[in-house]
Design a protein around this motif. Structure first.
Motif, mmCIF file in Angstrom:
data_model
loop_
_atom_site.group_PDB
_atom_site.id
_atom_site.type_symbol
_atom_site.label_atom_id
_atom_site.label_comp_id
_atom_site.label_asym_id
_atom_site.label_seq_id
_atom_site.Cartn_x
_atom_site.Cartn_y
_atom_site.Cartn_z
ATOM 1 N N HIS A 25 0.837 -1.186 0.000
ATOM 2 C CA HIS A 25 0.000 0.000 0.000
ATOM 3 C C HIS A 25 0.883 1.250 0.000
ATOM 4 C CE1 HIS A 25 -3.918 -2.027 0.796
ATOM 5 N NE2 HIS A 25 -3.118 -2.966 1.284
ATOM 6 N N PRO A 26 0.344 2.413 -0.349
ATOM 7 C CA PRO A 26 1.172 3.616 -0.488
ATOM 8 C C PRO A 26 1.960 3.982 0.763
ATOM 9 C CG PRO A 26 -0.962 3.979 -1.510
ATOM 10 C CD PRO A 26 -1.050 2.650 -0.817
ATOM 11 N N GLY A 27 1.408 3.761 1.941
ATOM 12 C CA GLY A 27 2.098 4.152 3.158
ATOM 13 C C GLY A 27 3.379 3.386 3.424
ATOM 14 N N THR A 28 3.583 2.284 2.724
ATOM 15 C CA THR A 28 4.780 1.455 2.932
ATOM 16 C C THR A 28 5.856 1.732 1.888
ATOM 17 O OG1 THR A 28 3.251 -0.247 3.738
ATOM 18 C CG2 THR A 28 5.504 -0.930 3.401
ATOM 19 N N ALA A 29 5.521 2.492 0.855
ATOM 20 C CA ALA A 29 6.459 2.694 -0.260
ATOM 21 C C ALA A 29 7.747 3.363 0.202
ATOM 22 C CB ALA A 29 5.792 3.514 -1.358
ATOM 23 N N GLY A 30 7.656 4.364 1.084
ATOM 24 C CA GLY A 30 8.856 5.044 1.551
ATOM 25 C C GLY A 30 9.789 4.120 2.298
ATOM 26 N N ARG A 31 9.216 3.223 3.099
ATOM 27 C CA ARG A 31 10.048 2.268 3.827
ATOM 28 C C ARG A 31 10.742 1.308 2.861
ATOM 29 N NH1 ARG A 31 10.324 0.918 9.110
ATOM 30 N NH2 ARG A 31 8.624 2.350 9.553
ATOM 31 N N ILE A 32 10.051 0.918 1.797
ATOM 32 C CA ILE A 32 10.662 0.042 0.799
ATOM 33 C C ILE A 32 11.768 0.782 0.051
ATOM 34 C CG2 ILE A 32 10.244 -1.259 -1.320
ATOM 35 C CD1 ILE A 32 7.405 -1.820 -0.253
ATOM 36 N N GLU A 33 11.541 2.059 -0.271
ATOM 37 C CA GLU A 33 12.567 2.847 -0.957
ATOM 38 C C GLU A 33 13.879 2.841 -0.173
ATOM 39 O OE1 GLU A 33 10.932 6.720 -1.514
ATOM 40 O OE2 GLU A 33 10.312 6.303 -3.575
ATOM 41 N N LEU A 36 0.199 0.429 -4.529
ATOM 42 C CA LEU A 36 -1.131 0.203 -5.076
ATOM 43 C C LEU A 36 -2.173 0.449 -3.991
ATOM 44 C CD1 LEU A 36 -0.585 -3.158 -7.033
ATOM 45 C CD2 LEU A 36 -0.576 -0.846 -7.977
ATOM 46 N N GLY A 37 -3.401 0.734 -4.404
ATOM 47 C CA GLY A 37 -4.490 0.869 -3.450
ATOM 48 C C GLY A 37 -4.451 2.173 -2.696
ATOM 49 N N GLU A 38 -5.085 2.157 -1.528
ATOM 50 C CA GLU A 38 -5.222 3.343 -0.705
ATOM 51 C C GLU A 38 -4.428 3.188 0.586
ATOM 52 O OE1 GLU A 38 -6.929 5.909 -1.840
ATOM 53 O OE2 GLU A 38 -7.471 4.796 -3.662
ATOM 54 N N PRO A 39 -4.104 4.310 1.262
ATOM 55 C CA PRO A 39 -3.494 4.198 2.597
ATOM 56 C C PRO A 39 -4.398 3.417 3.540
ATOM 57 C CG PRO A 39 -3.337 6.440 1.756
ATOM 58 C CD PRO A 39 -4.244 5.697 0.812
ATOM 59 N N GLU A 40 -3.791 2.661 4.437
ATOM 60 C CA GLU A 40 -4.535 1.755 5.299
ATOM 61 C C GLU A 40 -4.595 2.258 6.733
ATOM 62 O OE1 GLU A 40 -6.129 -1.181 3.963
ATOM 63 O OE2 GLU A 40 -5.631 0.202 2.349
ATOM 64 N N ASP A 41 -5.733 2.052 7.379
ATOM 65 C CA ASP A 41 -5.902 2.328 8.807
ATOM 66 C C ASP A 41 -5.967 0.978 9.512
ATOM 67 O OD1 ASP A 41 -6.631 3.031 11.364
ATOM 68 O OD2 ASP A 41 -8.156 4.487 10.753
ATOM 69 N N LEU A 42 -4.809 0.459 9.903
ATOM 70 C CA LEU A 42 -4.758 -0.885 10.471
ATOM 71 C C LEU A 42 -5.472 -0.951 11.809
ATOM 72 C CD1 LEU A 42 -1.083 -1.895 9.608
ATOM 73 C CD2 LEU A 42 -3.175 -2.278 8.290
ATOM 74 N N ALA A 43 -5.396 0.118 12.600
ATOM 75 C CA ALA A 43 -6.078 0.122 13.898
ATOM 76 C C ALA A 43 -7.583 -0.003 13.708
ATOM 77 C CB ALA A 43 -5.730 1.396 14.667
ATOM 78 N N ALA A 44 -8.123 0.676 12.692
ATOM 79 C CA ALA A 44 -9.560 0.575 12.427
ATOM 80 C C ALA A 44 -9.932 -0.839 11.986
ATOM 81 C CB ALA A 44 -9.969 1.589 11.357
ATOM 82 N N SER A 45 -9.033 -1.490 11.236
ATOM 83 C CA SER A 45 -9.299 -2.874 10.819
ATOM 84 C C SER A 45 -9.371 -3.806 12.015
ATOM 85 C CB SER A 45 -8.206 -3.347 9.859
ATOM 86 O OG SER A 45 -8.248 -2.639 8.645
#
Length: 435
Positions: free
Chosen positions: A36-44, A53-62
């Motif tokens: 997901h987009p929020g992880t791209a910087g960490r991968i870079e 791909l997709g949308e930013p995720e709210d894992l706490a809400a999940s």
């Protein structure tokens, strides 16, 4: 060959796959890491190619949504977990199943269901030969099936979900709508059916467990699950940073590391209490405590003595070689780094997750001790640290764990095995010359 890693968007889910991804790159294969987009910087920061791909995720809400969903409660009941172990039920039923619910049971047009569509479209366009997926990134095996790629999971901890799934299968059938030995249907397969129908895919166990599984945890810790596993040495990984000047030479006095890991970056009650107890334990001792604390954790820790250094981040690969001991929460990455650098471990694990299992394993192998973060006093911790600093306590156990680590195949050793398994499991002819 082309290899697509599919990474769940959690801060601690990228590091376990990086050494294997680089081993494949070094062998000449094409590699991308999709998340997901929020992880791209960490991968870079790993030097590998990210695909967002997709949308930013709210894992706490999940997680909150999963805890309130009666459909998830039905699955947890079907697993047959021990009612006397509420922490275990919470870990599997809330945290692990939250990803299953997130990707299979949430159907907003731009939400989790869309991730399956987008990942499938990317896979069909990029044509990976092998998809290696985080055990919580459930769209990945669907995308692999859609493009004919071989696929396998890469674990980051103990395989709790496969263990629970095997318990469920003992009493139910393996396909949706079919009654099992106890007259009940498979609740997970039933709930997956709408997404599978949309994708034109029949249910199969590999959609939950992969065609095989790469396991970076010690083989002796493996849960009793009848699946094909490949053991892989866990190589600690952290983003590259300039070596701090204070780490450029040997410490002037014994150095202790205190870290609560990526996932403990908030000043919760147990974490704050542990930090204060460790600080009090080293007060007056001829040691240097390096505490990797966030600003919030440092604030709740209160006044610090002169022999305590706080930093918001430092790579454990840079810090631990100079340390006589590490006090931590039991995270898999911290555990692996401590083993790799032969450092005794004092672990105060939270109640849920792999933390307690790792702490028990370390203590059982004689490489450290378990602390109760809710009750351990400064005197308890000082006694443990004194035993490490002024004797051979844990030295044999530390060496034993290090020897065990070296005996496991390194990521590079797995590359020819993955090439062979990919040829065996890939469902389409190779469209390119093998890399």
């Amino acid at each position: 060959m082309r290899v697509m890693f599919a990474v769940f968007p959690g801060p601690s889910h990228v590091p376990p796959v990086v050494p294997l991804a680089w081993a494949l790159r070094a062998a000449g294969h094409e590699v991308v890491l999709v998340s997901h987009p929020g992880t791209a910087g960490r991968i870079e920061g790993t030097g590998l190619a990210p695909v967002a791909l997709g949308e930013p995720e709210d894992l706490a809400a999940s997680v909150r949504g999963c805890a309130a969903d009666p459909r998830m409660a039905r699955i947890v009941d079907a697993f047959g977990l021990d009612p006397a172990d509420p922490a275990g039920r919470s870990w599997i039923g809330t945290y692990l199943l939250s990803a299953f619910r997130h990707y299979y049971l949430t159907d907003q047009a731009a939400g989790p269901r869309a991730m399956t569509r987008r990942l499938t479209a990317f896979a069909r366009q990029w044509c990976p030969d092998l998809v290696l997926w985080d055990p919580l990134f459930f769209p990945a095996p669907l995308a692999a099936r859609a493009c004919g790629a071989a696929h396998a999971r890469v674990l980051w901890g103990l395989d709790h979900l496969a263990w629970a799934r095997e318990r469920l299968r003992a009493g139910t059938a393996g396909t949706a709508g079919t009654a099992g030995a106890d007259g009940t249907a498979d609740p997970m397969a039933e709930l997956m059916a709408p997404v599978l129908d949309e994708a034109g895919i029949d249910f199969a166990e590999d959609l939950l467990a992969g065609q095989w599984t790469i396991d970076p945890m010690p083989a002796r810790m493996r849960l009793p699950v009848d699946l094909p596993y490949l053991t892989m040495r866990r190589i600690p990984f952290a983003p590259a940073r300039v070596l701090p000047e204070w780490l450029s030479g040997p410490p002037e006095r014994p150095r202790i590391c205190l870290t609560l890991g990526h996932g403990e970056g908030r000043p919760d009650t147990q974490g704050a209490r542990l930090v204060r107890a460790v600080v009090d334990a080293v007060t007056g001792l001829d040691v240097e405590l390096v505490a990797t604390l966030t600003s919030g954790q440092a604030a709740v820790a209160g006044p610090l003595p002169d022999n305590v250094r706080t930093v918001d981040y430092v790579s454990l690969d840079q810090l631990l070689p100079s340390c006589a001991a590490v006090v931590h929460h039991g995270g898999g990455g911290t555990f692996a780094a401590a083993v790799a650098h032969r450092v005794p471990q004092l672990i105060a694990p939270p109640e849920v997750g792999d933390y307690a299992a790792i702490a028990r394993y370390v203590a059982g192998r004689g490489a450290g001790a378990v602390l109760d973060g809710a009750t351990a006093t400064a005197a308890d911790i000082r006694e443990q640290l004194t035993g490490v600093l002024h004797g051979d306590r844990y030295r044999a156990g530390v060496t034993d764990l290090y020897t065990e680590l070296l005996a496991a195949p390194a990521p590079g050793d797995l590359v020819p095995v993955l090439e062979r398994l990919t040829r065996l499991h890939r469902e389409r002819p190779a469209a390119r010359k093998e890399g």
